[in-house]
Design a protein around this motif. Structure first.
Motif, mmCIF file in Angstrom:
data_model
loop_
_atom_site.group_PDB
_atom_site.id
_atom_site.type_symbol
_atom_site.label_atom_id
_atom_site.label_comp_id
_atom_site.label_asym_id
_atom_site.label_seq_id
_atom_site.Cartn_x
_atom_site.Cartn_y
_atom_site.Cartn_z
ATOM 1 N N ASP A 49 -0.238 14.368 12.269
ATOM 2 C CA ASP A 49 -1.563 14.570 11.673
ATOM 3 C C ASP A 49 -1.569 14.180 10.194
ATOM 4 O O ASP A 49 -2.460 13.465 9.730
ATOM 5 N N VAL A 50 -0.582 14.641 9.455
ATOM 6 C CA VAL A 50 -0.521 14.370 8.017
ATOM 7 C C VAL A 50 -0.277 12.887 7.756
ATOM 8 O O VAL A 50 -0.963 12.263 6.930
ATOM 9 N N ILE B 55 -2.114 7.425 6.194
ATOM 10 C CA ILE B 55 -2.294 6.005 6.520
ATOM 11 C C ILE B 55 -3.778 5.640 6.480
ATOM 12 O O ILE B 55 -4.150 4.572 5.966
ATOM 13 N N ALA B 56 -4.638 6.506 6.990
ATOM 14 C CA ALA B 56 -6.084 6.249 6.936
ATOM 15 C C ALA B 56 -6.552 6.165 5.485
ATOM 16 O O ALA B 56 -7.353 5.287 5.129
ATOM 17 N N LEU C 133 6.257 3.275 9.124
ATOM 18 C CA LEU C 133 7.553 3.382 9.805
ATOM 19 C C LEU C 133 7.850 4.831 10.171
ATOM 20 O O LEU C 133 8.313 5.131 11.275
ATOM 21 N N ARG C 134 7.594 5.724 9.223
ATOM 22 C CA ARG C 134 7.810 7.157 9.472
ATOM 23 C C ARG C 134 6.876 7.647 10.578
ATOM 24 O O ARG C 134 7.282 8.380 11.475
ATOM 25 N N PHE C 135 5.604 7.228 10.515
ATOM 26 C CA PHE C 135 4.640 7.622 11.536
ATOM 27 C C PHE C 135 5.121 7.183 12.921
ATOM 28 O O PHE C 135 5.085 7.965 13.873
ATOM 29 N N GLU C 136 5.580 5.957 13.028
ATOM 30 C CA GLU C 136 6.023 5.438 14.327
ATOM 31 C C GLU C 136 7.255 6.187 14.838
ATOM 32 O O GLU C 136 7.348 6.507 16.021
ATOM 33 N N ALA C 137 8.199 6.485 13.960
ATOM 34 C CA ALA C 137 9.398 7.221 14.377
ATOM 35 C C ALA C 137 9.030 8.611 14.895
ATOM 36 O O ALA C 137 9.525 9.054 15.941
#
Length: 154
Positions: free
Chosen positions: A37-38, A43-44, A84-88
């Motif tokens: 969520d964060v 990213i948005a 990258l962090r979001f995808e992981a």
């Protein structure tokens, strides 16, 4: 007689300890969900700021990373890592969510995020094993503890 009591006590202790695996994984997944969520909101926000500057997200980040301002460079480096962090985190969460309840412990071991585990462990509160999954893990832990103790005492 004392040997049997000791074996039973160790088996029960192992059963109770292992029965907490589903609860720990559930609390870990909640933390991953919060991170998603964060990170998604960040990213948005990044995309909004890039659009306001008339740039693509990548061009906006590159402009910051090549800035003469060291703060801009640090911000650009941080923003470059967000996707990258979001995808992981997304992959770790999705793998756990897709896993059968009996396999989550193994998926957890394969896909864990060290900082998230540390934070989860710091706030972990044991749960009562009232689900089939918790009871199954508890029984498995009991059997392992009981069996190991039989081997050690024999």
């Amino acid at each position: 007689m004392i040997r049997r009591v000791i074996v039973l006590a160790i088996g029960l202790a192992c059963g109770v300890a292992v029965s907490q695996v589903p609860e720990f994984v559930q609390q870990y997944m909640q933390r991953l969900g919060g991170q998603l969520d964060v990170l998604g909101a960040q990213i948005a926000d990044l995309e909004t700021r890039a659009a306001e500057a008339g740039l693509s997200r990548d061009a906006y980040v590159m402009a910051l990373q090549t800035s003469v301002d060291p703060n801009g460079v640090r911000e650009g480096d941080y923003l470059a890592e967000l996707p990258l962090r979001f995808e992981a985190v997304r992959v770790a969460y999705a793998d756990l969510a897709r896993a059968a309840p009996w396999k989550r412990g193994i998926v957890f071991i394969r896909r864990y995020e060290p900082t998230t585990i540390a934070a989860t462990w710091g706030d972990f509160r044991p749960g009562i094993l009232v689900t089939a999954e918790g009871l199954g893990y508890g029984l498995a832990g009991f059997v392992v503890g009981w069996s190991a103790e039989l081997v050690l005492i024999a």
